[in-house]
Design a protein around this motif. Sequence first.
Motif, PDB file in Angstrom:
ATOM      1  N   LEU A  56      32.941  14.218 -62.445  1.00 18.46           N
ATOM      2  CA  LEU A  56      31.934  14.330 -63.494  1.00 18.46           C
ATOM      3  C   LEU A  56      30.985  15.490 -63.193  1.00 18.46           C
ATOM      4  N   LEU A  57      30.566  15.623 -61.932  1.00 26.03           N
ATOM      5  CA  LEU A  57      29.709  16.751 -61.551  1.00 26.03           C
ATOM      6  C   LEU A  57      30.433  18.075 -61.732  1.00 26.03           C
ATOM      7  N   ASP A  58      31.702  18.118 -61.331  1.00 28.46           N
ATOM      8  CA  ASP A  58      32.468  19.364 -61.443  1.00 28.46           C
ATOM      9  C   ASP A  58      32.640  19.787 -62.897  1.00 28.46           C
ATOM     10  N   LEU A  59      32.966  18.834 -63.765  1.00 24.01           N
ATOM     11  CA  LEU A  59      33.275  19.160 -65.155  1.00 24.01           C
ATOM     12  C   LEU A  59      32.037  19.453 -65.988  1.00 24.01           C
ATOM     13  N   THR A  60      30.869  18.982 -65.543  1.00 21.71           N
ATOM     14  CA  THR A  60      29.652  19.230 -66.322  1.00 21.71           C
ATOM     15  C   THR A  60      28.798  20.343 -65.720  1.00 21.71           C
ATOM     16  N   HIS A  61      29.328  21.018 -64.706  1.00 20.54           N
ATOM     17  CA  HIS A  61      28.628  22.174 -64.139  1.00 20.54           C
ATOM     18  C   HIS A  61      28.903  23.393 -65.009  1.00 20.54           C
ATOM     19  N   THR A  63      28.979  27.195 -65.467  1.00 20.99           N
ATOM     20  CA  THR A  63      29.109  28.259 -64.481  1.00 20.99           C
ATOM     21  C   THR A  63      28.588  29.605 -64.948  1.00 20.99           C
ATOM     22  N   SER A  64      28.261  29.752 -66.225  1.00 21.91           N
ATOM     23  CA  SER A  64      27.745  31.024 -66.729  1.00 21.91           C
ATOM     24  C   SER A  64      26.657  30.752 -67.762  1.00 21.91           C
ATOM     25  N   PRO A  94      22.659  26.715 -58.571  1.00 20.04           N
ATOM     26  CA  PRO A  94      23.724  26.300 -57.642  1.00 20.04           C
ATOM     27  C   PRO A  94      25.111  26.673 -58.166  1.00 20.04           C
ATOM     28  N   THR A  95      25.993  27.004 -57.269  1.00 22.53           N
ATOM     29  CA  THR A  95      27.362  27.345 -57.648  1.00 22.53           C
ATOM     30  C   THR A  95      28.260  26.115 -57.720  1.00 22.53           C
ATOM     31  N   GLY A  96      27.745  24.977 -57.290  1.00 21.35           N
ATOM     32  CA  GLY A  96      28.507  23.743 -57.356  1.00 21.35           C
ATOM     33  C   GLY A  96      27.681  22.591 -56.814  1.00 21.35           C
ATOM     34  N   TYR A  97      28.211  21.369 -56.955  1.00 18.79           N
ATOM     35  CA  TYR A  97      27.490  20.169 -56.555  1.00 18.79           C
ATOM     36  C   TYR A  97      28.420  19.254 -55.759  1.00 18.79           C
ATOM     37  N   MET A  98      27.918  18.737 -54.661  1.00 19.51           N
ATOM     38  CA  MET A  98      28.700  17.824 -53.825  1.00 19.51           C
ATOM     39  C   MET A  98      28.019  16.463 -53.801  1.00 19.51           C
ATOM     40  N   LEU A  99      28.739  15.447 -54.204  1.00 18.00           N
ATOM     41  CA  LEU A  99      28.218  14.084 -54.200  1.00 18.00           C
ATOM     42  C   LEU A  99      28.159  13.563 -52.758  1.00 18.00           C
ATOM     43  N   VAL A 100      26.995  13.092 -52.345  1.00 15.86           N
ATOM     44  CA  VAL A 100      26.814  12.545 -51.009  1.00 15.86           C
ATOM     45  C   VAL A 100      26.837  11.014 -51.040  1.00 15.86           C
ATOM     46  N   PHE A 203      17.324  13.808 -71.754  1.00 20.87           N
ATOM     47  CA  PHE A 203      18.561  13.725 -70.988  1.00 20.87           C
ATOM     48  C   PHE A 203      19.371  14.999 -71.212  1.00 20.87           C
ATOM     49  N   GLY A 204      20.381  15.209 -70.370  1.00 14.57           N
ATOM     50  CA  GLY A 204      21.268  16.354 -70.529  1.00 14.57           C
ATOM     51  C   GLY A 204      22.710  15.954 -70.311  1.00 14.57           C
ATOM     52  N   GLU A 205      23.625  16.661 -70.975  1.00 15.56           N
ATOM     53  CA  GLU A 205      25.048  16.391 -70.768  1.00 15.56           C
ATOM     54  C   GLU A 205      25.621  17.247 -69.635  1.00 15.56           C
ATOM     55  N   ARG A 206      24.822  18.170 -69.091  1.00 19.39           N
ATOM     56  CA  ARG A 206      25.258  19.050 -68.015  1.00 19.39           C
ATOM     57  C   ARG A 206      24.441  18.776 -66.756  1.00 19.39           C
ATOM     58  N   ILE A 207      25.116  18.590 -65.621  1.00 17.37           N
ATOM     59  CA  ILE A 207      24.403  18.415 -64.367  1.00 17.37           C
ATOM     60  C   ILE A 207      23.612  19.667 -64.043  1.00 17.37           C
ATOM     61  N   THR A 208      24.066  20.820 -64.496  1.00 15.50           N
ATOM     62  CA  THR A 208      23.360  22.071 -64.220  1.00 15.50           C
ATOM     63  C   THR A 208      21.987  22.090 -64.875  1.00 15.50           C
TER      64      THR A 208
END
Length: 262
Positions: A56-61, A63-64, A94-100, A203-208
């Motif tokens: 979900l984080l990857d697909l809603t990031h 990138t441009s 950020p260029t990406g997000y890592m779930l901890v 709210f937002g649909e993008r984690i970015t």
Amino acid sequence: EKLGLGLPLGLKQVEWPSELEFFGNASVPQPIGWAPGAEGLVQVGDPNLLLALQRLLDLTHKTSDNWTRDRGCSLHGVNACADSCIFRNRVDVPTGYMLVAAYRNQNAELWNRYCLFKQTVLERHAGQPEQELKHVPVASSHDLRDPVDPRCNEWRLFHGSSMQACRQICESNFELSLSGAGATWKKPGDERGVPLYGHGIYFGERITKADEYASVVPPGSPEEGLHCALVSRVVGGRCLTVTESGLEVDELRRGGFPGPHD
């Protein structure tokens, strides 16, 4: 950027006509995946669900074309200098997000209120067949084992904030009384501003986008260096959709608030 992710199930508060009542006809089943007998924030250990959240984080990031002034100035932070300084000294995206880590909010009271609210929206629109409710898809509405309901524009959306604020939301829900006191742009010296589209819960649909408001956990905490965002269930109902970037805010408010939208 590293994220600790919470999954609250809360009630989105909106202004309803005074004659609207909660019908109370909804049965309230326990959500899929809740740990039996546990209450409050329960850490997610299911590897498949953790993978789904990372996806979900990857697909809603985005990138441009993904920077806005809400990310702030690299020299002075947020809400602390002129626009000209912010645009010269942009904070990097950020260029990406890592779930901890991820936590499920097993708050039965908020879940029951949410289900009653959702059923009210469904029954309200069932009684108004002449006013079409169009389904509005959003990028973040992944099933995560428990599908959302397109009949009332139920979505999963992000809300970024401090970890302390996220925990408070999971405990007692979003507070409209705090609208404008957080990351909203304010005049110098003011403690509260007026949000772009009026007071409400954003709210937002993008984690970015949500990440812009997810402040880092300070030193001294076990979660030091992490950022926190909520994945919230939200009922949109009948929506006013705006796709143009050059919108007139006053016109949007006039067209949206008095109209048939929820």
